[in-house]
Structure formats: C-alpha cells, structure tokens
Write an enzyme that holds these catalytic residues in place. Sequence first.
Site, PDB file in Angstrom:
ATOM      1  N   ASN A  15       0.865  -1.185   0.000  1.00 42.08           N
ATOM      2  CA  ASN A  15       0.000   0.000   0.000  1.00 42.08           C
ATOM      3  C   ASN A  15       0.901   1.235   0.000  1.00 42.08           C
ATOM      4  OD1 ASN A  15      -1.821   2.035   0.498  1.00 42.08           O
ATOM      5  ND2 ASN A  15      -2.326   1.380   2.592  1.00 42.08           N
ATOM      6  N   TRP A  16       1.013   1.858  -1.159  1.00 39.30           N
ATOM      7  CA  TRP A  16       1.938   2.997  -1.280  1.00 39.30           C
ATOM      8  C   TRP A  16       1.397   4.260  -0.619  1.00 39.30           C
ATOM      9  CZ3 TRP A  16       3.827   3.039  -7.118  1.00 39.30           C
ATOM     10  CH2 TRP A  16       4.517   1.844  -7.372  1.00 39.30           C
ATOM     11  N   LYS A  17       0.105   4.273  -0.326  1.00 43.82           N
ATOM     12  CA  LYS A  17      -0.541   5.488   0.217  1.00 43.82           C
ATOM     13  C   LYS A  17      -0.259   6.658  -0.741  1.00 43.82           C
ATOM     14  CE  LYS A  17      -0.244   3.417   4.710  1.00 43.82           C
ATOM     15  NZ  LYS A  17      -0.164   3.562   6.159  1.00 43.82           N
ATOM     16  N   HIS A 107      -9.561   1.357   4.623  1.00 43.63           N
ATOM     17  CA  HIS A 107      -8.302   1.533   5.354  1.00 43.63           C
ATOM     18  C   HIS A 107      -8.544   2.472   6.538  1.00 43.63           C
ATOM     19  CE1 HIS A 107      -4.243   2.751   6.345  1.00 43.63           C
ATOM     20  NE2 HIS A 107      -3.851   1.629   5.769  1.00 43.63           N
ATOM     21  N   GLU A 109      -6.946   4.863   7.658  1.00 42.63           N
ATOM     22  CA  GLU A 109      -6.736   6.292   7.369  1.00 42.63           C
ATOM     23  C   GLU A 109      -7.968   6.895   6.723  1.00 42.63           C
ATOM     24  OE1 GLU A 109      -3.029   5.771   5.298  1.00 42.63           O
ATOM     25  OE2 GLU A 109      -2.128   5.169   7.218  1.00 42.63           O
ATOM     26  N   GLU A 177      -5.638  -4.938  10.321  1.00 42.87           N
ATOM     27  CA  GLU A 177      -4.618  -3.933  10.598  1.00 42.87           C
ATOM     28  C   GLU A 177      -4.941  -3.198  11.897  1.00 42.87           C
ATOM     29  OE1 GLU A 177      -2.448  -2.662   6.750  1.00 42.87           O
ATOM     30  OE2 GLU A 177      -4.204  -1.416   6.976  1.00 42.87           O
ATOM     31  N   GLY A 183       2.197   2.194  10.899  1.00 45.47           N
ATOM     32  CA  GLY A 183       3.178   3.272  10.833  1.00 45.47           C
ATOM     33  C   GLY A 183       3.848   3.585  12.164  1.00 45.47           C
ATOM     34  N   SER A 223       3.215  -2.117  10.432  1.00 49.40           N
ATOM     35  CA  SER A 223       4.655  -2.191  10.709  1.00 49.40           C
ATOM     36  C   SER A 223       5.277  -3.533  10.321  1.00 49.40           C
ATOM     37  CB  SER A 223       4.930  -1.846  12.180  1.00 49.40           C
ATOM     38  OG  SER A 223       4.509  -0.516  12.451  1.00 49.40           O
ATOM     39  N   GLY A 244       2.758  -1.106   4.359  1.00 48.16           N
ATOM     40  CA  GLY A 244       2.749   0.320   4.041  1.00 48.16           C
ATOM     41  C   GLY A 244       4.156   0.826   3.815  1.00 48.16           C
ATOM     42  N   GLY A 245       4.746   1.426   4.851  1.00 46.72           N
ATOM     43  CA  GLY A 245       6.075   2.043   4.743  1.00 46.72           C
ATOM     44  C   GLY A 245       7.107   1.172   4.056  1.00 46.72           C
TER      45      GLY A 245
HETATM   46  P1  PGA Z   1       2.675   0.303   7.743  1.00 52.18           P
HETATM   47  O1  PGA Z   1       1.227   0.556   7.089  1.00 52.18           O
HETATM   48  O2  PGA Z   1       3.222  -0.957   7.145  1.00 52.18           O
HETATM   49  O3  PGA Z   1       3.484   1.524   7.349  1.00 52.18           O
HETATM   50  O4  PGA Z   1       2.484   0.196   9.210  1.00 52.18           O
HETATM   51  C1  PGA Z   1       0.344  -0.497   6.828  1.00 52.18           C
HETATM   52  C2  PGA Z   1      -0.911   0.044   6.205  1.00 52.18           C
HETATM   53  O5  PGA Z   1      -1.352   1.136   6.577  1.00 52.18           O
HETATM   54  O6  PGA Z   1      -1.527  -0.609   5.329  1.00 52.18           O
END
Ligand code: PGA
Length: 265
Positions: A15-17, A107, A109, A177, A183, A223, A244-245
């Site tokens: 997930n590149w966001k 998600h 967010e 998640e 994050g 994470s 994500g990251g």
């Molecule tokens: P993260 O994000 O790996 O940076 O914790 C995961 C996500 O939000 O899908």
Amino acid sequence: MASVTGKRTPFIAGNWKMNLDHLQSIAFVQKLAWSLKDARHTFETVEVAVFPPFTDLRSVQTLVSADKYELKFGGQDVSAFDSGAYTGEISGAFLKALDCQYVIIGHSERRTLHNETDELIAAKVAAALKHGLVPVLCVGETAEDLEKHGPSAVPVAQLKAALAGVTVGADIVVAYEPVWAIGSGQAATPEQAEQVAAQLRLALVELIGQEAADATRILYGGSVKSSNIAGFMRQTNVDGALVGGASLDLAEFSSIVQFQKHVGT
Ligand code: PGA
C-alpha cells in the site's frame, strides 16, 4: 495451489498510500520486477500486488502489460457509485478498465481522516464486487478499542458490517490492521495477529459460507518488515501482509515477498 498454508496462496500487498508519482511508479515497479526475477520468484507461490495512487495506475498498467509482469495492482479506494456528479470520486468501472484486480477498502486512514462509516464501506465493497474487483477490506481496532473491548470485537464487528450485503461465495481479501500498529514501528505479535485472524475467519463462515471462508486470504498489516514477516506467515490463519512504509523500500519489499527464504530463521 502451492502454499505454506496448504490451500491459500500467500499474498503480499504494498500500500503505497500518497507516495510516488507516475514516473516514480514506473521506475519502482520495473526495479521490483527485476529484483523478483533475479531472485527467481514464482508468483504462483506468493502473489504480489501494489496499490499506487490513482494517477499512477495507467502508467503501471501500461508497463505491466508491455513487459508481461505477473505483478498485480489495484486502487487504494473506490467510489460507492458507478458514475455521475461525484467530484473527485473514482468508479470501480474505471479501475476495472485499467486492469486493476484488487481495491483497498476501509483503510483506517480513510475511516478516521475521511470519516468513512461502516455503511459507506459496505457500499464500496458492493461496488467493487459489482465491477469485478476483489476488495481488500481493512478492519482493525484502535489502542482504545483494544483496552475497552479486547482484540477482536471491533475488527469482527467491522467485518460483519462491511460484508452484511454480500452473497455466499464472495471473492474478497481481508486485511487485519490494528490501528495502533500502523506506521508506529510497533507491530502486533504473530500470536496477536493469529488470534484475531482466527476470529475473523469464523465470522467469515457465517457471512460468505464455509468454502469461501476457507479460501479467503486474511492479511496482517501494521509495521510489517522483512525482519518480522516470517513470524506472521507461520500462523495458520495469516495468509499474507498489507505493507505500508516498507513497501516503498525496494530491498525491504522484495525481501518480504521472499519470506519463504527466511521462514526458518
Ligand atoms: P505500515 O502501514 O506498514 O506503514 O504500518 C500499513 C498500512 O497502513 O496498510
């Protein structure tokens, strides 16, 4: 179907966001494909997908189709509507036309920063399925939920609300998640992830039937790194990761995809 779980093909999703523009997306996808080719990665063993911003999708589609990559891709969100006066929204029909196979829905967010409700998320799941996209439905509890209700109550309630209208046998992916792990650098333990994933699978039996529940991939997200992926992948009910990251770091993501090489470590 070859897989460490016996019947479900492991799935690693990036997930590149809101990162990487369309030019950067081309460079990244190309390098990822080369890296996995060099490592002799087989996509039948571990499926891989990236979720770039909408503005990158056409570029990614063109590259993937021209170079015949087996890498999959999808959108990070979808409109609940098919078309019309919804400024800024993206129809599932448009995503399908760009060869997207998946779409992330719900998600955390979007739930928190964009006030997405369970009702809206259910409508988006229905829209995705209607347009032939596989929803990657995200569920997860906040630190406060965890303290008040324990680990699985909120994710299971979110799953039930999002899938209330779907038919038996629906093709979906679920991403567990925990919001506190996203994050934060503080991933859940593999045992915590397994505990909730097992409850989610039980709920899936009621929602989409035993056979589809058995076939549904449940991902862990929050994470995930190359150093902790193996622990999650050893769990019975965890079938992959939503990253994500670490999905923006080529070496890290490539190593996460190749978790089978370090499962024993
Ligand atoms: P993260 O994000 O790996 O940076 O914790 C995961 C996500 O939000 O899908």
